[in-house]
Design a protein around this motif. Structure first.
Motif, PDB file in Angstrom:
ATOM      1  N   TYR A  74       0.824  -1.219   0.000  1.00  0.00           N
ATOM      2  CA  TYR A  74       0.000   0.000   0.000  1.00  0.00           C
ATOM      3  C   TYR A  74       0.859   1.271   0.000  1.00  0.00           C
ATOM      4  O   TYR A  74       0.327   2.373  -0.101  1.00  0.00           O
ATOM      5  N   LEU A  87      -3.633 -13.319  -3.230  1.00  0.00           N
ATOM      6  CA  LEU A  87      -4.962 -12.714  -3.106  1.00  0.00           C
ATOM      7  C   LEU A  87      -4.850 -11.278  -2.577  1.00  0.00           C
ATOM      8  O   LEU A  87      -5.563 -10.373  -3.019  1.00  0.00           O
ATOM      9  N   PHE A 105      -7.679  -2.010  -5.652  1.00  0.00           N
ATOM     10  CA  PHE A 105      -7.705  -0.654  -5.069  1.00  0.00           C
ATOM     11  C   PHE A 105      -6.938   0.345  -5.945  1.00  0.00           C
ATOM     12  O   PHE A 105      -7.154   1.546  -5.831  1.00  0.00           O
ATOM     13  N   GLY A 144      -3.133   2.149   3.099  1.00  0.00           N
ATOM     14  CA  GLY A 144      -4.206   1.231   2.723  1.00  0.00           C
ATOM     15  C   GLY A 144      -5.523   1.628   3.356  1.00  0.00           C
ATOM     16  O   GLY A 144      -6.590   1.523   2.729  1.00  0.00           O
ATOM     17  N   MET A 163      -6.858   4.571   1.391  1.00  0.00           N
ATOM     18  CA  MET A 163      -7.421   4.103   0.109  1.00  0.00           C
ATOM     19  C   MET A 163      -8.785   3.460   0.328  1.00  0.00           C
ATOM     20  O   MET A 163      -9.708   3.660  -0.460  1.00  0.00           O
ATOM     21  N   PHE A 164      -8.877   2.679   1.377  1.00  0.00           N
ATOM     22  CA  PHE A 164     -10.138   1.994   1.677  1.00  0.00           C
ATOM     23  C   PHE A 164     -11.245   3.011   1.960  1.00  0.00           C
ATOM     24  O   PHE A 164     -12.366   2.890   1.446  1.00  0.00           O
ATOM     25  N   GLY A 223      -0.655  -0.889   9.444  1.00  0.00           N
ATOM     26  CA  GLY A 223      -0.982  -1.304   8.077  1.00  0.00           C
ATOM     27  C   GLY A 223      -2.459  -1.189   7.757  1.00  0.00           C
ATOM     28  O   GLY A 223      -3.221  -0.514   8.456  1.00  0.00           O
ATOM     29  N   PRO A 224      -2.863  -1.866   6.672  1.00  0.00           N
ATOM     30  CA  PRO A 224      -4.225  -1.690   6.155  1.00  0.00           C
ATOM     31  C   PRO A 224      -5.267  -2.451   6.975  1.00  0.00           C
ATOM     32  O   PRO A 224      -5.909  -3.382   6.494  1.00  0.00           O
ATOM     33  N   ILE A 276      -8.719  -2.913   5.461  1.00  0.00           N
ATOM     34  CA  ILE A 276      -8.782  -3.831   4.316  1.00  0.00           C
ATOM     35  C   ILE A 276      -8.644  -5.275   4.790  1.00  0.00           C
ATOM     36  O   ILE A 276      -9.335  -6.171   4.296  1.00  0.00           O
ATOM     37  N   MET A 277      -7.796  -5.478   5.758  1.00  0.00           N
ATOM     38  CA  MET A 277      -7.545  -6.853   6.219  1.00  0.00           C
ATOM     39  C   MET A 277      -8.673  -7.399   7.091  1.00  0.00           C
ATOM     40  O   MET A 277      -8.732  -8.600   7.342  1.00  0.00           O
ATOM     41  N   PRO A 286     -16.420  -2.246  -0.126  1.00  0.00           N
ATOM     42  CA  PRO A 286     -16.081  -2.760  -1.460  1.00  0.00           C
ATOM     43  C   PRO A 286     -15.312  -4.086  -1.374  1.00  0.00           C
ATOM     44  O   PRO A 286     -14.609  -4.319  -0.388  1.00  0.00           O
ATOM     45  N   TYR A 287     -15.465  -4.904  -2.399  1.00  0.00           N
ATOM     46  CA  TYR A 287     -14.733  -6.166  -2.546  1.00  0.00           C
ATOM     47  C   TYR A 287     -14.868  -7.078  -1.321  1.00  0.00           C
ATOM     48  O   TYR A 287     -13.926  -7.775  -0.919  1.00  0.00           O
ATOM     49  N   LEU A 305     -13.848 -10.856  -1.520  1.00  0.00           N
ATOM     50  CA  LEU A 305     -12.395 -11.051  -1.674  1.00  0.00           C
ATOM     51  C   LEU A 305     -11.662 -10.743  -0.370  1.00  0.00           C
ATOM     52  O   LEU A 305     -10.749 -11.464   0.031  1.00  0.00           O
ATOM     53  N   LEU A 306     -12.094  -9.668   0.281  1.00  0.00           N
ATOM     54  CA  LEU A 306     -11.442  -9.284   1.536  1.00  0.00           C
ATOM     55  C   LEU A 306     -11.662 -10.361   2.591  1.00  0.00           C
ATOM     56  O   LEU A 306     -10.751 -10.688   3.368  1.00  0.00           O
ATOM     57  N   ALA A 332      -9.377 -13.296   1.816  1.00  0.00           N
ATOM     58  CA  ALA A 332      -7.981 -12.999   2.191  1.00  0.00           C
ATOM     59  C   ALA A 332      -7.824 -13.045   3.706  1.00  0.00           C
ATOM     60  O   ALA A 332      -6.823 -13.556   4.224  1.00  0.00           O
TER      61      ALA A 332
END
Lengths: 455, 230
Positions: free
Chosen positions: A371, A394, A402, B18, B21-22, B187-188, B191-192, B206-207, B210-211, B214
């Motif tokens: 990131y 993944l 993103f 991250g 961005m999220f 960190g993100p 997202i995680m 979003p996503y 997938l998230l 992961a």
């Protein structure tokens, strides 16, 4: 008087060196590690050469070291170098084992040593370099290096006062180190064809190192690299003593004082030119003339493990090294790719983890650095397919999403040697970390063979 | 939701971008205000629903404390009135009473929580984290020179099952005050941890599938590893 354990360390380390060599293994790190285990302060007892050149910094150390060592060797100098990148204590000790007798007495004219910036406090005080090159400083592995402020503080404390510093004038972080030390600066002048890159996600320096005001970039080459000044105080990038004044397709012009010197050059990446001007600066400070240095540059190429390109049946297959956990190295690789206008359609294979794809999977590797890297640069029409490879593929895919990249372009690959990689694009690029040089080479060779075998 | 990113140019050392961005992807860039360390935070005077601050070095911690200390009462008042605040990585440290360097030098924090952070430069602490926040799984990483000491038994963020809490002797990580969450996890995080993000932010993310996939892989991998310190 050296302690008994020093001699025991020498016996074991040298024995391990011989065994590793017989087995055809790399002996650049392990003998030093063994020696350190037996005699933790062994560096104190290993005599170093009369002349020591050290190269440190975040990016470009290995290439710079190799070029300096290679030139000096070609001049007939009997030197020791750790030119395979083993740059922490174990690697330095392993190198010095090659330059000393059993009793620790030096028998080499010179030492050219790449030193990991994080390890500098445990190395510099013992080897006391005459010249230290600092290529640049950026954030790197969170695990080892924390942040640049931390690295700056340990360099500031560990650099000997007498060392001549060769510094990047365009890096406002490292160029301000150890202000009382003698110093020379290198730089690359902005080129007419060059576009500024000021859209990186991270900048490790935003504010004036003197007064804290916002720095103004007169030219921003990438991240915090470029020419800066402060509008509140008189801080500005220092004037370079050694400057790449012009970059032409096959030639660079070096400016030193009021004189200009042409060098042949095939390098196409700006980082190769930074390495080159750093090397020229060191060699000039050692008294070599431009003609001899230029003759040497005419004969060499960038080490192929870092960038290798093969064109077969009008298709291009490239492997590029970009250290994992190093967002700047990856961003530079992505920026380089997005600027290529003649590569046609592109497939990318991303191997951006630190473990080797052959063994030692690290399932809990911290991937947060992705990131900080500019994956957004890969969001261009010419890139048709991106294959994410590895344990955390993944997470790589999520990062690409993103970055705005179309999900249809992204594929996941498990580590495997029977890769189902098609070669229907004009260019295929493998971006890999330092641990995967051999694996990337295998993939590249396999792709080249497949293209050759296509009807 | 109106969001303010505090000092992102100097407070995002370990992939914290991250999270930014999220938030941009989830709420749209127009709803994200980025305030630099030279500016006065907007939440002081404007209607902001969430503030976010990421990891920073010790020098920046001192600057951030200087910047926020005059507005501490306003911050507390806004928190009492429902302001959400997420402080990750070393941003957590500034909310305590003190940050103590190895040589004993002490930096006074904002004193919103009753804890002390102690810096020790060697060895650096790096570990993967797996724990639970209100039965919601949380994964992530810590990468720090610090350990924090204080009683968070009544207001911890997560109960850690793998890794460490605020120090190596506790499995209780982070601090919570109303909608303020402070954690050394870097960190993100958003997202995680998709379930946490939905729960905390109160929106669809979003996503998501997938998230989740992961995150499940991370949970599985982290649980398989004997020692999560590296």
């Amino acid at each position: 008087m050296k302690p008994i354990r020093f001699y025991l360390a020498m016996i074991l380390a040298r024995f391990s060196y011989i065994v590793l060599k017989i087995l055809g293994k790399n002996a650049t790190q392990f003998p030093g590690v063994i020696a350190m285990k037996v005699c933790p302060n062994i560096l104190r007892y290993l005599e170093v050469s009369d002349k020591v050149i050290a190269i440190t910094g975040t990016n470009g150390k290995t290439t710079t070291t190799n070029m300096i060592a290679s030139f000096l060797t070609a001049q007939g100098i009997d030197l020791v170098a750790n030119n395979l990148g083993s740059n922490i204590e174990g690697g330095i000790i392993s190198a010095l084992l090659n330059s000393t007798t059993f009793f620790g007495r030096n028998h080499k004219e010179m030492a050219v040593l790449e030193v990991d910036e994080r390890s500098s406090p445990y190395i510099f005080p013992y080897i006391n370099p005459d010249i230290i090159v600092i290529t640049n400083l950026f954030r790197d592995s969170y695990k080892r290096n924390a942040d640049v402020e931390f690295i700056l503080s340990i360099l500031e404390k560990s650099i000997p006062k007498s060392s001549l510093l060769i510094l990047n004038a365009e890096d406002p972080l490292s160029s301000n180190l150890c202000k009382d030390n003698p110093r020379k600066y290198f730089s690359i002048a902005p080129q007419e064809f060059e576009e500024e890159v000021s859209d990186n996600i991270i900048k490790d320096l935003v504010y004036c190192p003197s007064c804290g005001n916002k720095l103004i970039f007169d030219f921003n080459r990438y991240h915090h690299i470029g020419f800066v000044h402060c509008e509140r105080c008189d801080y500005a990038s220092p004037t370079a003593d050694y400057l790449i004044w012009k970059i032409h397709e096959d030639q660079i012009i070096i400016k030193e004082g009021n004189n200009y010197y042409p060098y042949q050059s095939e390098a196409s990446r700006i980082t190769d030119n930074y390495n080159k001007i750093a090397v020229i600066s060191v060699l000039r400070e050692m008294g070599y003339n431009h003609e001899d240095i230029a003759n040497y540059f005419n004969k060499i190429k960038v080490v192929s493990s870092r960038y290798s390109e093969t064109i077969v049946k009008n298709k291009r297959v490239i492997s590029m090294l970009a250290k994992a956990q190093n967002p700047v190295a990856n961003s530079l690789a992505f920026d380089f790719i997005r600027k290529q206008k003649s590569w046609g359609s592109i497939s990318l294979i991303l191997m951006n983890e630190t473990y080797t794809h052959k063994q030692n999977f690290n399932s809990i590797e911290n991937m947060a650095w992705i990131y900080d890297a500019d994956y957004e640069y890969l969001n261009i029409p010419s890139i048709k397919k991106i294959l994410c490879m590895g344990q955390h593929n993944l997470e790589c895919k999520i990062r690409l999403l993103f970055a705005g990249i179309d999900e249809d372009k992204i594929q996941l690959l498990e580590p495997s040697y029977s890769l189902d990689i098609t070669t229907d694009t004009d260019t295929t690029i493998i971006i890999h970390g330092a641990k995967n040089i051999a694996v990337a080479r295998q993939f590249k060779d396999m792709l080249v063979r497949r293209i050759k075998d296509e009807n | 939701m109106k969001i303010e990113i505090l000092f992102g140019e100097v407070c995002s050392l370990y992939g914290d971008h991250g999270n930014i961005m999220f938030l941009e992807k989830t709420f749209g860039k127009n709803n994200i205000n980025k305030t630099s360390i030279l500016e006065t935070p907007k939440f002081i005077t404007e209607k902001i629903d969430l503030i976010y601050m990421g990891a920073m070095n010790e020098k920046t911690q001192a600057q951030v404390i200087d910047k926020l200390l005059p507005f501490k009462d306003i911050l507390l008042e806004k928190l009492d009135n429902g302001l959400k605040a997420l402080f990750t990585g070393t941003a957590m440290d500034i909310l305590g009473k003190t940050i103590v360097e190895e040589n004993g030098t002490t930096l006074e924090g904002l004193n919103i929580f009753d804890f002390e952070t102690r810096i020790k430069k060697r060895p650096r602490l790096n570990c993967a984290i797996y724990g639970l926040y209100k039965n919601i799984p949380i994964v992530g990483h810590k990468t720090q020179f610090t350990q924090t000491f204080g009683d968070n038994s009544e207001n911890y963020f997560i109960k850690v099952q793998k890794g460490m809490g605020i120090n190596k002797n506790t499995n209780l990580e982070g601090f919570i005050y109303k909608n303020l969450i402070a954690t050394n996890i870097t960190g993100p995080l958003l997202i995680m941890n998709p379930q946490f993000s939905e729960n905390y932010l109160g929106v669809e993310i979003p996503y998501k599938n997938l998230l989740l996939a992961a995150q499940n892989k991370r949970i599985k991998d982290t649980n398989l590893v004997k020692d999560v310190f590296y």
